[in-house]
Each structure stands twice: as C-alpha cells, then as structure tokens.
Design a protein around this motif. Structure first.
Motif, PDB file in Angstrom:
ATOM      1  N   GLY A 310     -33.227  -7.806   2.659  1.00  0.00           N
ATOM      2  CA  GLY A 310     -32.039  -7.876   3.600  1.00  0.00           C
ATOM      3  C   GLY A 310     -30.728  -6.895   4.069  1.00  0.00           C
ATOM      4  N   SER A 311     -31.251  -5.386   3.435  1.00  0.00           N
ATOM      5  CA  SER A 311     -30.180  -5.170   3.311  1.00  0.00           C
ATOM      6  C   SER A 311     -29.637  -4.065   4.690  1.00  0.00           C
ATOM      7  N   ALA A 312     -30.962  -3.983   5.554  1.00  0.00           N
ATOM      8  CA  ALA A 312     -31.084  -3.384   6.522  1.00  0.00           C
ATOM      9  C   ALA A 312     -30.101  -3.942   7.682  1.00  0.00           C
ATOM     10  N   GLY A 313     -28.799  -2.600   7.992  1.00  0.00           N
ATOM     11  CA  GLY A 313     -27.804  -3.295   8.776  1.00  0.00           C
ATOM     12  C   GLY A 313     -26.802  -3.649   8.141  1.00  0.00           C
ATOM     13  N   GLU A 314     -26.525  -3.649   7.217  1.00  0.00           N
ATOM     14  CA  GLU A 314     -25.491  -3.673   6.108  1.00  0.00           C
ATOM     15  C   GLU A 314     -24.717  -2.310   5.897  1.00  0.00           C
ATOM     16  N   PHE A 315     -23.428  -2.504   6.690  1.00  0.00           N
ATOM     17  CA  PHE A 315     -22.955  -1.180   6.037  1.00  0.00           C
ATOM     18  C   PHE A 315     -20.900  -2.071   5.201  1.00  0.00           C
ATOM     19  N   TRP A 316     -20.783  -0.816   4.684  1.00  0.00           N
ATOM     20  CA  TRP A 316     -19.629  -0.931   3.760  1.00  0.00           C
ATOM     21  C   TRP A 316     -18.517   0.236   4.309  1.00  0.00           C
ATOM     22  N   ILE A 317     -16.965   0.703   5.053  1.00  0.00           N
ATOM     23  CA  ILE A 317     -16.589   0.755   4.984  1.00  0.00           C
ATOM     24  C   ILE A 317     -15.292   1.089   4.268  1.00  0.00           C
ATOM     25  N   GLN A 318     -15.072   1.339   3.159  1.00  0.00           N
ATOM     26  CA  GLN A 318     -13.565   1.195   2.371  1.00  0.00           C
ATOM     27  C   GLN A 318     -13.141   2.533   1.853  1.00  0.00           C
ATOM     28  N   PRO A 319     -11.992   2.892   3.079  1.00  0.00           N
ATOM     29  CA  PRO A 319     -11.042   4.217   2.994  1.00  0.00           C
ATOM     30  C   PRO A 319     -10.047   3.525   2.600  1.00  0.00           C
ATOM     31  N   LYS A 320      -9.250   4.299   1.442  1.00  0.00           N
ATOM     32  CA  LYS A 320      -7.816   4.197   0.864  1.00  0.00           C
ATOM     33  C   LYS A 320      -7.001   5.547   0.829  1.00  0.00           C
ATOM     34  N   LEU A 321      -5.841   4.881   1.331  1.00  0.00           N
ATOM     35  CA  LEU A 321      -4.896   5.792   1.498  1.00  0.00           C
ATOM     36  C   LEU A 321      -3.638   5.549   0.532  1.00  0.00           C
ATOM     37  N   THR A 322      -2.983   6.740  -0.923  1.00  0.00           N
ATOM     38  CA  THR A 322      -1.908   6.284  -1.762  1.00  0.00           C
ATOM     39  C   THR A 322      -0.847   6.738  -1.539  1.00  0.00           C
ATOM     40  N   TYR A 323       0.339   6.537  -1.704  1.00  0.00           N
ATOM     41  CA  TYR A 323       1.433   8.352  -1.766  1.00  0.00           C
ATOM     42  C   TYR A 323       1.563   7.664  -3.465  1.00  0.00           C
ATOM     43  N   ASN A 324       1.931   8.848  -3.538  1.00  0.00           N
ATOM     44  CA  ASN A 324       2.607   9.138  -5.228  1.00  0.00           C
ATOM     45  C   ASN A 324       3.707   9.282  -5.350  1.00  0.00           C
ATOM     46  N   THR A 325       5.447   8.613  -5.313  1.00  0.00           N
ATOM     47  CA  THR A 325       6.760   9.575  -6.035  1.00  0.00           C
ATOM     48  C   THR A 325       6.159   9.910  -7.195  1.00  0.00           C
ATOM     49  N   ALA A 326       7.162  10.614  -7.484  1.00  0.00           N
ATOM     50  CA  ALA A 326       7.661  11.544  -8.429  1.00  0.00           C
ATOM     51  C   ALA A 326       7.301  10.565  -9.399  1.00  0.00           C
ATOM     52  N   ASP A 327       8.326   9.314  -9.946  1.00  0.00           N
ATOM     53  CA  ASP A 327       8.517   8.620 -11.431  1.00  0.00           C
ATOM     54  C   ASP A 327       7.241   7.537 -10.973  1.00  0.00           C
ATOM     55  N   ILE A 329       5.143   5.896  -9.507  1.00  0.00           N
ATOM     56  CA  ILE A 329       5.130   4.839  -8.299  1.00  0.00           C
ATOM     57  C   ILE A 329       3.816   5.262  -7.565  1.00  0.00           C
ATOM     58  N   SER A 330       3.685   4.017  -7.561  1.00  0.00           N
ATOM     59  CA  SER A 330       2.364   4.500  -6.246  1.00  0.00           C
ATOM     60  C   SER A 330       2.380   3.212  -4.594  1.00  0.00           C
ATOM     61  N   VAL A 331       1.962   4.141  -3.441  1.00  0.00           N
ATOM     62  CA  VAL A 331       1.376   2.836  -3.184  1.00  0.00           C
ATOM     63  C   VAL A 331       0.163   3.101  -3.002  1.00  0.00           C
ATOM     64  N   SER A 332      -0.856   1.647  -2.539  1.00  0.00           N
ATOM     65  CA  SER A 332      -1.920   2.525  -1.927  1.00  0.00           C
ATOM     66  C   SER A 332      -2.335   1.215  -0.912  1.00  0.00           C
ATOM     67  N   LEU A 333      -2.948   1.306  -0.513  1.00  0.00           N
ATOM     68  CA  LEU A 333      -3.286   0.498   1.348  1.00  0.00           C
ATOM     69  C   LEU A 333      -5.070   1.224   1.490  1.00  0.00           C
ATOM     70  N   ARG A 334      -5.886  -0.004   1.521  1.00  0.00           N
ATOM     71  CA  ARG A 334      -7.405  -0.018   0.932  1.00  0.00           C
ATOM     72  C   ARG A 334      -8.118  -0.826   2.250  1.00  0.00           C
ATOM     73  N   TYR A 335      -8.199  -0.931   3.227  1.00  0.00           N
ATOM     74  CA  TYR A 335      -9.419  -1.385   4.218  1.00  0.00           C
ATOM     75  C   TYR A 335     -10.702  -1.562   3.519  1.00  0.00           C
ATOM     76  N   ASP A 336     -10.748  -2.468   3.736  1.00  0.00           N
ATOM     77  CA  ASP A 336     -12.401  -2.951   4.121  1.00  0.00           C
ATOM     78  C   ASP A 336     -13.348  -3.197   4.951  1.00  0.00           C
ATOM     79  N   TRP A 337     -14.975  -2.796   5.533  1.00  0.00           N
ATOM     80  CA  TRP A 337     -15.046  -3.098   6.674  1.00  0.00           C
ATOM     81  C   TRP A 337     -16.053  -3.354   6.667  1.00  0.00           C
TER      82      TRP A 337
END
Lengths: 367, 230
Positions: A310-327, A329-337
C-alpha cells in the motif's frame, strides 16, 4: 497558485513552545527542574491543548500531562502520567521504577526498533516522537561498562496505543489490558562500542503487537541496531527487526547514510523495507545560513513492496524554515505536503495521520 | 686555560648537552597535562567567542559538552568517546551518532576541549630546546585524532605550555595556538586562554577562554551512549 494554497484542506497551526525540548519552559534550580508548556492546534478535525509540567526533585522524575482534546466538536479530557519514576544509581548500575519511556534505534523518521513504548496517535498533526511515545510502568536495570551496556526491563501491564475516537472503535479484538502475565512485556538489550568505531546493539523483546490495526496479540521481536562514523564526514546507521507471532515472521529494516561536510550541513538518506511496505527518505539540514537561518527538509516516498503493497505512490515532503534571534527566540515554519493514492488515507505509512496538507508555525524561546 | 666542559659538550653534542638535566619528553608531557587538567574527572566552563560550553571530562577520552550559549543550541549535548561522537536530540530522547565534522565553533575544534591530556594520545620527543623552552614533537599514537602532529613549546621553569603548532601528518601547519592568561584556578596556576589562529588565513582565529574548572565526579552512565542525556 502558491504551494500553501494548493489544496483546500490547508491547516494553519500556531504552536507556541517554550524550552529546550521545544515543548515547554524549563526552569533549573539546584535539585529541581521544572518544565511546562502548552500546545494549541486548531483544525477542523481535532485540536489539542495541554500542559506538561516536569520536575526532578532529588532521585525522582515527575511529569504529568493535563489538557483537553477536541474531536468533531466534542471535548475530551486529557490527563495522564508521563515519565514519572524513581532512580537509583551507584557504580556501574542504574535502576529505575515507574512510568518510563525508552528509546531504541539509530534511524530517523521511522522508528522500527523503538518498541518498548506504545504510541499516542491522537495528535494528527505534529508527528512529534516525544509527544507520541506513551510512558509505561516498568522496572528497568542498566549496567554500564567501559565500552558496553546491558539494559533489561519488565512491564507488568502494558498500555494500549491511543487513537482518535472513531479509529479506536474500528480496531478488532481490542480488549482491556488487565492481566499480569498475559499483558506483560519484557525485553533486554546489549550494546557495545568496538574499538574501530562500530556502535552496535542487539535486543529481544516479548511484547504485544503494535501494528496499528491488529488486535493486541503477543509477538516476539529480535533485532539489531548499529551505527558507525566513516572518516570524519560519513555516518552509516541501520535498524533491523524480526517479529514473530501467530502469523509468521516479519522482517523490517531501515538503513541510512549521513554526510556532513561541515558542522552546519547534513544530508541523510534512508531506505526501509518490510513485508509490504518499502520506502526511501531524504533529509537535508543546513544551519546558520546568514548566521540566522536554519533550513531543513525531509522527504519520503513509498516504493511499493514485494506484494504490491500500500505504500506505492505515497509521498511526504516537509520543508522547515527557522529564524533564530540572538537572544534565544526562534520562529519556525513547517509545511507538510502529503500525497496518498486515492482520496482517503490508505493502509500505508500515513494511515494514522490525515493526508491533508498542513502548515505549522511556532515560536520557541530557550533560556 | 681549561675550557668550560659545558661549552665543549655543546660544541660536540649541542642538544644532549642542554637536554642532559632535563626530564624525558613523556614525563614533561605528563607535567604539562597536570597543569592543563586539575584532576582525573572535572568540569570546565569555556567561552569561545559568543559561545559558552560546559565540558564534563572523565579520564583521557570521555567528554560531554553542554552548550550554554547560544541559546538556540541548548539541549543538544555532545558526547565524545575517543574519536566517536553522539549528539543528544531532546525531541527523540536519545543520542544520535554524528560525524566528527560537527565541530564546535570557529577555529576551536572538539579536540581543543575534549582531549586535554596529550600524554595519552601522543608520543613525545624533544625536537629542540633553548634556554627557556623545550620544543616537543608530538605524534599521534593512533588514527582519528583531531590533530595528527603537534609541536609544543614548554617552559623549562615550570613545565607550562607556551605555544603550539598543530600539523598534518606531512608536517603542514594547520593552526597555531598560544597558551595565555595564567592564573590560579582549581588549586594551581593554569593557562586560561588559548588563542588559536589558522595558519592558512591569519584572519581566522578563535579565543578559547576557560572560565572555571572544578574537580567533580560523574555517574558512569553519563559517558555511555545508552545512558547519556536522559
């Protein structure tokens, strides 16, 4: 049309996290560690709000989770003991009694050797291993040698895996786990680090079947895990598990190769196999881009299997972007396709989660 | 006039004459190690640029490095056993094998913190000496060490390290370092600042500052991949 709006089932999640484990705040004072956090996941199918305070007074570790789970407009209480145990350590021995989580295996993304704990699959969005692992009451003893270790555990009564209401009622043969002996689990693992750099473990565990849709029949699993650094840039890793029960013996395996040309870039590939499910995955992580950004992507594709599984044809792409401040704090955005063949989740790798695309945004503060 | 015997010896055996009263190189190196390490097992806090680490060191080749700064790296502790390395991933609740290229920061390599005892890792010979210093040539006893060869200048008066050159097996200089900031720490005078610069590009340099050192015992489980980080 942007990727984020490619499908109408987009879920946007605001996940606020505080702390080193990205799921809570941590306050450390001598003799006591406190952790707490919360998670909000609004969505059309389910939402979760919980707090998970954690304390380490002396030889104790205490952790609870309390909150609510809303499914289809109905709110359910969420209250359970997390890792809560007493620890004794002296010389080469360490013993623990209480609710515990063990972590076995060397691979990422799919944790086939991580058998001692059942899973909490009610969170349909996050796929966070720390969240989904259900601590169970057990006695654990570890011996640590110069280059080796032995770990043994016994669980008088294991726990069921958790699923969202609706899924749970569809599991055939689900029964109360209330008989010591019949519903006990036990396992042992021996590990060794050889002089030439191979870090290997072998294990055997008698447990209830954790396959997602099967009744909790007893099985015996044996396996091995191994990793080795090759030169100063490559790491080879593998987990292999053989599980025998009433229906014969299944062999699952994951093998991977990581390449790190420098401290900030890691490229990892894996291939995994099972009786029906084959897949390949790729992970790329680049840290400290322009001194502030972390870029990461995980990609999986199902390759089918010997029986046309059953796994044929399944796919999953997960990009993730994180911005780090010096103190801190970080802000992350993740997308699951996520794509599965047909319109509904299939009996493949993703059957426990929705096949909807989703985006997660979270802010973390580490101190 | 009877010539000074020492002058004669220096003319005939220039090195032997000076080295005669000195210790053997292995003994010198052990004394250098004793200055750099307060005990068999200890905790050391280190600053490298904007980064701060707490290193827990056990014996010759077991080290756990905990990142204190920057905040973004907290929780991702490193375990080093010999030339093998693991990183603890809080989300997975386990240590993951990583390659040695996952160095710490700037010109400072993991070996600058984790391998504080040269005598265990290197075979020493006296390459040369002058009035003030012995120059020791250190050759790796085995493969995989951060540096295959090191040349160390050791002060004759107190066996303190003065400076070092880190070389490839072929003898090419990779980095130069100076041991500075000598002051009382953990019971004796020790170097507390290591200035490291690239031999290829002098503008690339790092300063490793030792903020504190204190003898400490650790549980055995801390230095085992199956017990580390839990």
């Amino acid at each position: 049309m942007s990727l984020l709006h490619r499908r109408g089932t987009l879920l946007t999640v605001l996940f606020l996290a505080l702390g080193t484990n990205a799921m809570g705040a941590r306050l450390v004072i001598p003799g006591l560690t406190l952790e707490s956090g919360f998670l909000v996941q609004p969505g059309p199918d389910a939402s979760i709000l919980y707090a998970e305070p954690r304390a380490k007074p002396g030889d104790w570790v205490l952790s609870l989770r309390a909150g609510a789970l809303r499914v289809g407009g109905e709110a359910l209480p969420l209250a359970e003991i997390r890792d809560t145990y007493y620890q004794i350590e002296g010389g080469a021995l360490r013993g623990r009694v209480g609710f515990q989580s063990l972590s076995w295996g060397e691979t990422f993304g799919f944790f086939i050797a991580d058998l001692p704990n059942p899973r909490d699959w009610r969170d349909p969005l996050l796929l966070n291993v720390g969240f989904v692992k259900k601590p169970v009451f057990m006695g654990q003893l570890q011996w640590f040698g110069e280059a080796s270790s032995v770990q043994a555990f016994v669980t008088p009564l294991t726990r069921h895996q958790d699923f969202l209401p609706g899924v749970e009622t569809d599991i055939p043969g689900r029964r109360a786990l209330d008989s010591i002996g019949r519903d006990s689990e036990a396992g042992v693992r021996a590990s060794r680090l050889w002089d030439f750099g191979l870090d290997g473990s072998i294990f055997v565990i008698s447990h209830l079947d954790r396959a997602l849709v099967l009744d909790p029949g007893r099985v015996l699993s044996a396996g091995m895990t191994a990793s080795q650094a090759v030169s100063d840039r490559w790491v080879v890793r593998t987990d292999q598990v053989w599980t025998g029960g009433a229906q014969g013996v299944d062999w699952h395996g994951v093998a991977g190769l990581d390449w790190s040309p420098d401290a900030d870039l890691t490229v990892g590939t894996q291939i995994q196999h099972g009786p029906e499910l084959w897949g390949a995955s790729l992970r790329v992580a680049r840290r400290n881009v322009a001194d502030r950004w972390d870029l990461e992507a995980f990609c999986f594709t199902g390759l089918g299997g010997p029986s046309g599984g059953g796994s044929a044809g399944e796919f999953w792409i997960q990009p993730k972007l994180t911005y780090n401040t010096a103190d801190g704090i970080s802000v992350s955005l993740r997308y699951d396709w996520i794509e599965t063949p047909g319109s509904a989740p299939k009996n493949g790798f993703f059957q426990a989660v929705t096949d909807s695309d989703r985006a997660l945004l979270w802010v973390a503060f580490r101190y | 006039m009877i010539p000074d015997v020492r002058i004669l010896l220096m003319l005939v055996f220039p090195v032997a004459a000076i080295a005669a009263p000195s210790l053997n190189p292995e003994a010198i190196l052990r004394k250098v190690d004793a200055i750099r390490n307060p005990s068999e097992s200890y905790e050391m806090r280190v600053r490298i640029g904007e980064s701060r680490f707490m290193a827990m060191i056990q014996g010759a080749n077991r080290t756990v490095v905990r990142t204190l700064e920057p905040a973004r790296d907290r929780g991702r502790d490193l375990l080093m056993i010999g030339e093998e390395m693991w990183a603890y991933i809080p989300n997975l609740k386990r240590a993951v094998r990583v390659s040695l290229s996952q160095k710490l920061t700037g010109q400072a390599a993991n070996g600058d913190i984790s391998r504080m005892r040269w005598a265990e890792d290197y075979e020493a010979t006296i390459e040369s000496e002058d009035e003030g210093n012995w120059v020791l040539a250190l050759g790796a006893r085995r493969k995989g060490l951060t540096y295959e060869r090191i040349r160390v200048w050791v002060a004759r008066k107190d066996h303190s390290p003065v400076r070092a050159e880190y070389l490839t097996a072929a003898g090419k200089i990779l980095k130069r370092a100076r041991f500075e900031g000598y002051r009382m720490m953990a019971g004796r005078v020790r170097p507390t600042r290591l200035e490291i610069e690239s031999a290829v590009n002098a503008s690339e340099h790092s300063t490793l500052e030792v903020e504190s050192m204190s003898p400490r015992s650790f549980p055995v489980s801390l230095f085992n991949p199956q017990g580390f980080g839990e």
